[in-house]
Design a protein around this motif. Structure first.
Motif, short mmCIF file in Angstrom:
data_model
loop_
_atom_site.label_atom_id
_atom_site.label_comp_id
_atom_site.label_asym_id
_atom_site.label_seq_id
_atom_site.Cartn_x
_atom_site.Cartn_y
_atom_site.Cartn_z
N TYR B 74 0.94 -1.35 0.07
CA TYR B 74 0.18 0.05 0.06
C TYR B 74 0.86 1.05 0.08
O TYR B 74 1.62 1.41 1.00
CB TYR B 74 -0.90 -0.01 1.25
CG TYR B 74 -1.95 0.85 1.24
CD1 TYR B 74 -2.07 2.01 0.57
CD2 TYR B 74 -3.13 0.85 2.24
CE1 TYR B 74 -3.26 2.80 0.78
CE2 TYR B 74 -3.97 1.71 2.43
CZ TYR B 74 -4.18 2.70 1.56
OH TYR B 74 -5.17 3.53 1.64
N LEU B 75 0.70 2.03 -0.97
CA LEU B 75 1.29 3.18 -1.09
C LEU B 75 0.36 4.26 -0.56
O LEU B 75 -0.59 4.82 -1.21
CB LEU B 75 1.91 3.53 -2.52
CG LEU B 75 2.69 4.92 -2.60
CD1 LEU B 75 4.08 4.95 -2.06
CD2 LEU B 75 2.93 5.27 -4.09
N VAL B 137 10.66 6.40 -2.71
CA VAL B 137 11.10 5.80 -1.61
C VAL B 137 10.28 4.88 -0.83
O VAL B 137 10.43 3.73 -0.74
CB VAL B 137 11.86 6.62 -0.52
CG1 VAL B 137 12.25 5.94 0.80
CG2 VAL B 137 13.40 7.36 -1.09
N ALA B 138 9.06 5.52 -0.83
CA ALA B 138 7.73 4.93 -0.28
C ALA B 138 7.53 3.65 -1.10
O ALA B 138 7.24 2.65 -0.42
CB ALA B 138 6.71 5.76 0.16
N LEU B 139 7.54 3.89 -2.32
CA LEU B 139 7.21 2.97 -3.23
C LEU B 139 8.24 1.76 -3.33
O LEU B 139 7.82 0.67 -3.00
CB LEU B 139 6.85 3.70 -4.76
CG LEU B 139 6.40 2.63 -5.63
CD1 LEU B 139 4.99 1.93 -5.29
CD2 LEU B 139 6.30 3.46 -6.97
N ALA B 140 9.42 2.16 -3.38
CA ALA B 140 10.34 1.19 -3.13
C ALA B 140 10.37 0.10 -1.74
O ALA B 140 10.35 -1.07 -2.02
CB ALA B 140 11.76 1.79 -3.00
N LEU B 152 -2.38 1.93 -4.51
CA LEU B 152 -1.72 3.41 -4.60
C LEU B 152 -2.81 4.42 -4.47
O LEU B 152 -3.90 4.34 -5.13
CB LEU B 152 -1.24 3.53 -6.12
CG LEU B 152 0.04 2.58 -6.33
CD1 LEU B 152 -0.59 1.91 -7.50
CD2 LEU B 152 1.13 3.49 -6.93
N ASP B 153 -2.64 5.13 -3.40
CA ASP B 153 -3.57 6.21 -3.10
C ASP B 153 -3.23 7.56 -3.35
O ASP B 153 -2.33 8.14 -2.87
CB ASP B 153 -4.13 6.14 -1.39
CG ASP B 153 -5.20 6.89 -1.11
OD1 ASP B 153 -5.44 7.08 0.13
OD2 ASP B 153 -5.84 7.56 -2.02
N GLU B 154 -3.54 8.02 -4.48
CA GLU B 154 -3.33 9.48 -5.10
C GLU B 154 -1.89 9.51 -5.18
O GLU B 154 -1.01 10.35 -4.74
CB GLU B 154 -3.90 10.35 -4.05
CG GLU B 154 -5.26 10.73 -3.72
CD GLU B 154 -5.77 11.24 -5.04
OE1 GLU B 154 -5.43 11.56 -6.16
OE2 GLU B 154 -7.35 11.38 -4.94
N ILE B 183 -4.54 -1.30 -7.74
CA ILE B 183 -5.62 -0.82 -7.83
C ILE B 183 -5.14 0.63 -7.28
O ILE B 183 -4.46 0.94 -6.28
CB ILE B 183 -6.44 -1.25 -6.44
CG1 ILE B 183 -6.80 -2.89 -6.69
CG2 ILE B 183 -7.84 -0.55 -6.21
CD1 ILE B 183 -7.35 -3.72 -5.73
N ILE B 184 -5.75 1.84 -8.03
CA ILE B 184 -5.45 3.06 -7.88
C ILE B 184 -6.48 3.93 -7.77
O ILE B 184 -7.60 3.81 -8.47
CB ILE B 184 -4.54 3.52 -9.10
CG1 ILE B 184 -3.86 4.81 -9.26
CG2 ILE B 184 -5.16 3.14 -10.40
CD1 ILE B 184 -2.62 5.06 -10.12
#
Lengths: 268, 267
Positions: B74-75, B137-140, B152-154, B183-184
């Motif tokens: 979850y991003l 970095v958060a995505l990594a 992915l939220d926004e 899911i975005i």
């Protein structure tokens, strides 16, 4: 007189140089879009202009030299709207948030209420005054933030990625209001963004990259520099791109920013 | 990997938000759109197991979300809410240690490369880099443990055009090469239109319209009714039909639109 004059600005975070002898000026009464990618220094520049960071060089804002002894005068002349309104709206109601900047200036109660009345009617948010900010949509929150920034009568209004969280409809509404604010309140507007679509509503564009000014000119002149914009990762705004490509086929002449007008020209 | 919500009910305080809600994400890139308060972020929290439904079930594959947390990454909308270490290395390492992964150092470097950052970021403080870099970095730190489903939220908030295009390439790669279900949630309709497969329009905890992106995004009347605008390329086609009675196609990109305009306007 220019609203903002920056000479030989230098600034670093730890050992990372952000600005190295940057010089630029922003004209009075003009809606300037400062465009730049992540890491270009846009938000750092806003923080420096607000007096939140120490720097070397000289910065003049509305005739005042930016230094600790002038900071109050400078901050009275600047209104700022930041990216996340939840970080700025702190009171229980919209009315209280709008009152807060004027209470800090020790304005009288009558004056405060008359300004709240004026600004909330102008921005179309008077029906929200008794609501809690937590009940508002993103667009409504940014309009309230804009009201808080405008209510003290600043000469310069700075938006730092203030529209990035808004949906397309809310973004267009706020940008249209900003165009009107520039004219009605005689305010210099600086919209700091990475979204080139927002520049269509402004007058001038200043492209920042790695702490340096790449281009600064009227928007139509900047749009003609498509190769330079692409080099720094920017596509043209949709209507500008469409106009450019259709001009190549002699279907339109020049930039057409309004979609209805474009359709009418193409299918005469 | 299928994500299935069956008869989910959920409430904040006493007001029911989702009532017997069902939907199924069957792979590919799925977008959830809707105005503020429609339930988009709540739906993501339910899918990730951050919120527990009052009734009904949320399954990843055939496994209840409670037992399959590692399968979902979850991003968050604001990376600051999920970043808390003093270096990028430690930030990405955290998830790998939690899930007891092997080859931690290799996986950290691979995930950093996947999001387009180089090793020079490893020792940097995540709060002293730009917003876009922080988001990467958060995505990594989410991709490092290889979840089957990515939420992915926004994700475009704070991203410049170059980074958005990089994100699109990455998400397509994750779908095509790694077979992830994505899911975005995003309000950036123009961004979504470039690459999503399926769209769900949400309003007050209900799906009011769903289908492939052309079906949903071309339905301007319904989109406007629920407070949304359609992508610029679609709006242009709709305007031509509305004002001139000429039907040009629905396209993804301006290049294809130009060809249609040239064909229909010139002749």
């Amino acid at each position: 007189m220019d609203s903002i004059v920056i000479n030989n600005l230098s600034f670093s975070y730890d050992d990372k140089i952000i600005f190295d002898n940057l010089s630029l000026s922003i004209k009075n009464g003009v809606f300037t879009t400062i465009l730049g990618n992540n890491g270009s220094g846009k938000s750092t520049l806003v923080k420096i202009l607000c007096g939140l960071l120490d720097f070397s060089g000289s910065i003049n804002i509305c005739g005042f030299e930016l230094c600790s002894s002038n900071i109050s005068s400078i901050r009275r002349n600047i209104g700022v709207v930041f990216e996340n309104p939840d970080n700025c709206l702190i009171s229980e109601t919209v009315l209280e948030d709008l009152a807060f900047p004027l209470e800090n200036l020790n304005c009288s109660r009558d004056f405060i209420y008359s300004k709240i009345n004026e600004i909330s009617n102008y921005l179309g948010i008077s029906h929200l005054l008794k609501k809690s900010c937590s009940e508002l949509s993103g667009g409504e929150k940014q309009l309230v933030s804009l009201g808080c920034a405008l209510i003290t009568g600043p000469s310069v209004l700075i938006l730092d990625e203030a529209l990035s969280m808004l949906d397309l409809k809310s973004k267009k509404k706020v940008l249209s209001i900003l165009k009107k604010v520039k004219k009605d309140y005689d305010v210099t507007i600086i919209n700091v963004t990475h979204d080139i679509e927002e520049s269509v509503y402004g007058d001038e564009i200043l492209l920042l990259n790695n702490g340096s000014v790449i281009i600064q000119d009227e928007k139509t002149e900047v749009y003609k520099c498509e190769k330079d914009l692409k080099k720094y990762g920017f596509d043209l705004p949709f209507m500008v791109d469409l106009s450019n490509r259709l001009s190549y086929y002699d279907l339109v002449d020049g930039f057409i920013f309004d979609m209805n007008q474009m359709v009418d020209v193409l299918w005469k | 990997m299928e994500v299935k919500l069956s008869n989910v009910s959920f409430s904040y305080d006493d007001s029911k938000f989702f009532s017997n809600f069902s939907c199924c994400f069957s792979g590919g890139i799925n977008a959830i759109v809707g105005s503020n308060g429609s339930g988009k972020s709540t739906l993501l929290d339910l899918i990730d197991g951050l919120l527990t439904p009052v009734s009904g079930s949320v399954k990843i594959g055939n496994v209840d979300i409670g037992s399959s947390r590692r399968m979902v990454g979850y991003l968050f909308q604001f990376p600051e809410e999920q970043i808390f270490n003093s270096s990028v290395y430690k930030e990405i390492e955290f998830g790998l240690k939690c899930f007891k992964c092997d080859d931690i150092d290799i996986k950290i470097r691979e995930s950093l490369e996947l999001v387009g950052l180089d090793d020079s970021f490893l020792e940097r403080n995540p709060y002293k880099i730009s917003n876009g870099e922080r988001r990467k970095v958060a995505l990594a730190s989410v991709l490092c443990y290889k979840p089957d489903v990515l939420i992915l939220d926004e994700p475009t908030v704070g991203l410049d055009n170059k980074s958005k295009n990089e994100l699109i390439r990455l998400l397509k790669k994750l779908k095509n090469e790694f077979n992830k279900t994505i899911i975005i949630v995003s309000h950036d309709i123009n961004f979504l239109h470039k690459f999503v497969d399926y769209v769900y329009l949400l309003h007050n905890g209900e799906i009011v319209l769903e289908g492939d992106k052309y079906f949903v995004f071309s339905n301007e009347e319904v989109m406007n009714q629920y407070g949304l605008e359609v992508p610029d390329v679609i709006h242009f086609s709709n305007l031509v039909m509305e004002r001139k009675g000429v039907k040009i196609g629905y396209r993804d990109e301006i290049n294809d639109l130009i060809k249609d305009v040239y064909r229909y306007a010139k002749w």
